[in-house]
Design a protein around this motif. Structure first.
Motif, PDB file in Angstrom:
ATOM      1  N   VAL A  94       2.606  10.178   7.843  1.00 10.92           N
ATOM      2  CA  VAL A  94       1.759   8.976   7.893  1.00 10.92           C
ATOM      3  C   VAL A  94       0.280   9.348   7.791  1.00 10.92           C
ATOM      4  N   LEU A  95      -0.147  10.311   8.593  1.00 11.84           N
ATOM      5  CA  LEU A  95      -1.568  10.652   8.612  1.00 11.84           C
ATOM      6  C   LEU A  95      -2.005  11.275   7.288  1.00 11.84           C
ATOM      7  N   SER A  96      -1.144  12.061   6.652  1.00 13.54           N
ATOM      8  CA  SER A  96      -1.535  12.691   5.387  1.00 13.54           C
ATOM      9  C   SER A  96      -1.771  11.655   4.296  1.00 13.54           C
ATOM     10  N   VAL A  97      -0.975  10.591   4.277  1.00 13.63           N
ATOM     11  CA  VAL A  97      -1.183   9.527   3.289  1.00 13.63           C
ATOM     12  C   VAL A  97      -2.506   8.814   3.558  1.00 13.63           C
ATOM     13  N   LEU A  98      -2.791   8.524   4.816  1.00 18.72           N
ATOM     14  CA  LEU A  98      -4.053   7.849   5.156  1.00 18.72           C
ATOM     15  C   LEU A  98      -5.258   8.726   4.791  1.00 18.72           C
ATOM     16  N   LEU A  99      -5.180  10.006   5.092  1.00 18.52           N
ATOM     17  CA  LEU A  99      -6.301  10.893   4.790  1.00 18.52           C
ATOM     18  C   LEU A  99      -6.463  11.106   3.283  1.00 18.52           C
ATOM     19  N   ALA A 100      -5.349  11.082   2.547  1.00 18.20           N
ATOM     20  CA  ALA A 100      -5.451  11.194   1.090  1.00 18.20           C
ATOM     21  C   ALA A 100      -6.204   9.999   0.515  1.00 18.20           C
ATOM     22  N   ALA A 101      -5.898   8.809   1.028  1.00 20.45           N
ATOM     23  CA  ALA A 101      -6.617   7.613   0.566  1.00 20.45           C
ATOM     24  C   ALA A 101      -8.099   7.705   0.918  1.00 20.45           C
ATOM     25  N   LEU A 102      -8.400   8.185   2.116  1.00 20.32           N
ATOM     26  CA  LEU A 102      -9.794   8.325   2.531  1.00 20.32           C
ATOM     27  C   LEU A 102     -10.522   9.356   1.674  1.00 20.32           C
ATOM     28  N   MET A 103      -9.847  10.461   1.354  1.00 19.25           N
ATOM     29  CA  MET A 103     -10.449  11.493   0.516  1.00 19.25           C
ATOM     30  C   MET A 103     -10.739  10.952  -0.883  1.00 19.25           C
ATOM     31  N   TRP A 104      -9.838  10.144  -1.418  1.00 21.76           N
ATOM     32  CA  TRP A 104     -10.054   9.521  -2.731  1.00 21.76           C
ATOM     33  C   TRP A 104     -11.288   8.631  -2.710  1.00 21.76           C
ATOM     34  N   LEU A 105     -11.386   7.799  -1.684  1.00 24.13           N
ATOM     35  CA  LEU A 105     -12.499   6.854  -1.605  1.00 24.13           C
ATOM     36  C   LEU A 105     -13.827   7.564  -1.355  1.00 24.13           C
ATOM     37  N   ALA A 106     -13.797   8.649  -0.582  1.00 20.63           N
ATOM     38  CA  ALA A 106     -15.036   9.335  -0.223  1.00 20.63           C
ATOM     39  C   ALA A 106     -15.422  10.412  -1.225  1.00 20.63           C
ATOM     40  N   ALA A 107     -14.627  10.598  -2.294  1.00 19.99           N
ATOM     41  CA  ALA A 107     -14.891  11.664  -3.258  1.00 19.99           C
ATOM     42  C   ALA A 107     -16.305  11.624  -3.843  1.00 19.99           C
ATOM     43  N   PRO A 108     -16.838  10.454  -4.253  1.00 19.54           N
ATOM     44  CA  PRO A 108     -18.207  10.456  -4.800  1.00 19.54           C
ATOM     45  C   PRO A 108     -19.250  10.934  -3.798  1.00 19.54           C
ATOM     46  N   GLN A 109     -19.085  10.541  -2.534  1.00 21.48           N
ATOM     47  CA  GLN A 109     -20.047  10.962  -1.517  1.00 21.48           C
ATOM     48  C   GLN A 109     -19.943  12.466  -1.235  1.00 21.48           C
ATOM     49  N   ILE A 110     -18.697  12.978  -1.182  1.00 16.18           N
ATOM     50  CA  ILE A 110     -18.516  14.419  -0.961  1.00 16.18           C
ATOM     51  C   ILE A 110     -19.131  15.211  -2.110  1.00 16.18           C
ATOM     52  N   ALA A 111     -18.868  14.753  -3.333  1.00 13.78           N
ATOM     53  CA  ALA A 111     -19.397  15.444  -4.503  1.00 13.78           C
ATOM     54  C   ALA A 111     -20.918  15.402  -4.541  1.00 13.78           C
TER      55      ALA A 111
END
Length: 510
Positions: free
Chosen positions: A112-129
């Motif tokens: 469950v947590l890995s799916v939620l964090l994957a979605a968060l990583m996708w959404l935050a990708a521009p900011q991380i980059a």
């Protein structure tokens, strides 16, 4: 005066301890061989990325994979320890009927947590980059695409590690070796090489690097199902109260380890991100390349510790400190024998090692020297953090790792703007010292365990003589020519002290 029964008991104890070491050696040998393959392919993958992408895009690739591993470590919730400790403990204490509940308790939250964090990583990708590539705006778009590609595979990475950890809780080392060390590493090498030949984009490199998690996850799930069904007691039912008590005990033990495992991963990966953030992508690439040999050391450590972990957990659960001490010291001797030659050779041949990745990476020589010196100390302590956790001191382990993480972040923030990649190396070296010496003191005082047995001392002296002293006296090339044969001859002469006969005994009885 001891009677015949006491003598027989002592003899049987020695036989059981020797068999435990031999079985550990069998699993450790396979695990170390697989780890050597995984570490070697990792170095080659780094070489391909460094040569194919250029310094800035290579730095973005290394930063993206560091973020991927960190996020995956958070998703695993510390189950790398809990899913070994609890199956071993349940079998030792006669509660094997709770193994199914134990696996569900550990695995479902990871999914469950890995799916939620994957979605968060996708959404935050521009900011991380944007944060890590702020000095290279032309790379931000490609960096974003690479991070999002990795986010797709994040749940598979977390599940792969959790499932394989659970198989090791059943003493099954083969799935980890075959599926993670061999298959995943080989597929990564082939696919990344293909991306390099095709002059692929950063996103293509990210996909090639992460895609092998898909088949490995399927195979790991099958392996766990197989060992679970083979070891499931017949005709035994579990009561809801037992399952509730197990869930509570499982997370009381694993909860502190969840934070500690994330902090431990941060120690290994956050420095790359901080170099990219504070120094730029090019210095991050230099730092990642210069420190790549550390991955070989980490894989060797994992190869030994993962084999020792279930048997050490059983010995400590049964209160058999003599067996635990023997396992810890023997395994540390093996670890020093494997890793110290690597560290010492990297120190001697640092300029040659770095030039393999390209002329622009030669500036990383001081980084290599600092990290190799720190790894000598860390491996000399053995898998001390795992011993502390298997002794049930996960809260102590958490405090230690958090202190080490605070040290590395503080030193990185202070030194990276001034020294670049060398500042990050000094930060990681400080953290390694804290994260090994502090638990070493705690394990000694709380359980009376230490890693400095005859095998550890013999392995250290042999390695320093052959790969430290000889190259210094005779010159690097002649020292290597003399040191290699001398090391092999010394290991043979000291095979009893190093407990190397366990490997030949386990091979004969396997």
């Amino acid at each position: 005066m001891a009677g015949p029964d006491a003598g027989l008991a002592q003899y049987m104890t020695e036989v059981l301890e020797r068999r435990a070491v031999e079985k550990t050696a069998r699993g450790g040998l396979a695990n170390m061989a697989g780890s050597a393959l995984a570490g070697g392919t990792g170095v080659v993958v780094t070489w391909i990325a460094a040569r194919s992408l250029g310094a800035e895009q290579a730095g973005a690739f290394f930063a993206a994979t560091a973020a991927f591993v960190l996020t995956g470590g958070l998703a695993k919730l510390g189950t790398q320890t809990g899913l070994v400790y609890w199956p071993a403990r349940l079998r030792t204490t006669g509660r094997a009927h709770l193994l199914g509940a134990c696996l569900r308790t550990g695995l479902l939250p990871v999914l469950v947590l890995s799916v939620l964090l994957a979605a968060l990583m996708w959404l935050a990708a521009p900011q991380i980059a944007a944060a890590t590539a702020r000095e290279s705006p032309a790379v931000v778009g490609a960096h974003t695409a690479g991070i999002r590609m990795l986010a797709v595979f994040l749940p598979l990475q977390a599940l792969t590690d959790a499932l394989l950890t659970a198989t090791r809780g059943y003493r099954a080392m083969r799935p980890t070796v075959l599926y993670d060390r061999v298959l995943r590493s080989a597929l990564q090498l082939v696919l990344v090489a293909w991306a390099g030949v095709a002059a692929g984009s950063l996103a293509m490199f990210a996909c090639a690097w992460a895609a092998p998690y898909l088949p490995v996850t399927v195979l790991a799930a099958y392996a766990l199902r197989k060992v679970y069904r083979a070891g499931k007691p017949a005709g035994v039912t579990t009561h809801p109260a037992e399952r509730r008590a197990l869930r509570r005990e499982f997370w009381q033990f694993t909860g502190p380890r969840a934070l500690a495992s994330v902090a431990q991963l941060a120690l290994q990966r956050v420095d790359v991100l901080l170099v990219a953030l504070l120094g730029g992508l090019a210095p991050a690439a230099v730092y990642a390349v210069a420190g790549r040999f550390v991955v070989l050391i980490q894989f060797a450590n994992q190869g030994v510790s993962q084999s020792v972990q279930p048997r050490l957990a059983e010995a400590l659960a049964a209160g058999d400190l003599a067996a635990a001490k023997r396992l810890y010291q023997t395994a540390t001797g093996w670890l020093v024998l494997v890793t110290w030659p690597i560290c010492l050779l990297v120190i001697v041949f640092a300029p040659v090692y770095l030039r393999l990745f390209g002329a622009g990476y030669a500036a990383g020589a001081p980084v290599v020297l600092v990290l190799a010196g720190a790894m000598l100390v860390a491996t000399g302590c053995g898998m001390v953090d795992m011993v502390l956790a298997m002794a049930g001191r996960t809260s102590w382990n958490l405090v230690n790792v958090l202190l080490a993480l605070a040290v590395t972040v503080a030193l990185d923030v202070l030194l990276i703007p001034r020294l670049g990649a060398l500042g990050a190396a000094l930060g990681l070296a400080g953290a390694l010292l804290v994260n090994n010496l502090l638990p070493l003191i705690q394990v000694g005082r709380s359980a009376g365990l230490h890693p400095f047995g005859p095998g550890t001392r013999a392995a250290a002296l042999l390695s320093v003589t052959c790969f430290g002293v000889l190259p210094h006296v005779a010159g690097p090339a002649m020292g290597l020519a003399l040191g290699g044969p001398a090391f092999l001859a010394g290991a043979w002469l000291l095979r009893d002290r190093l407990a190397l006969k366990a490997f030949t005994s386990s091979r004969r009885t396997s």
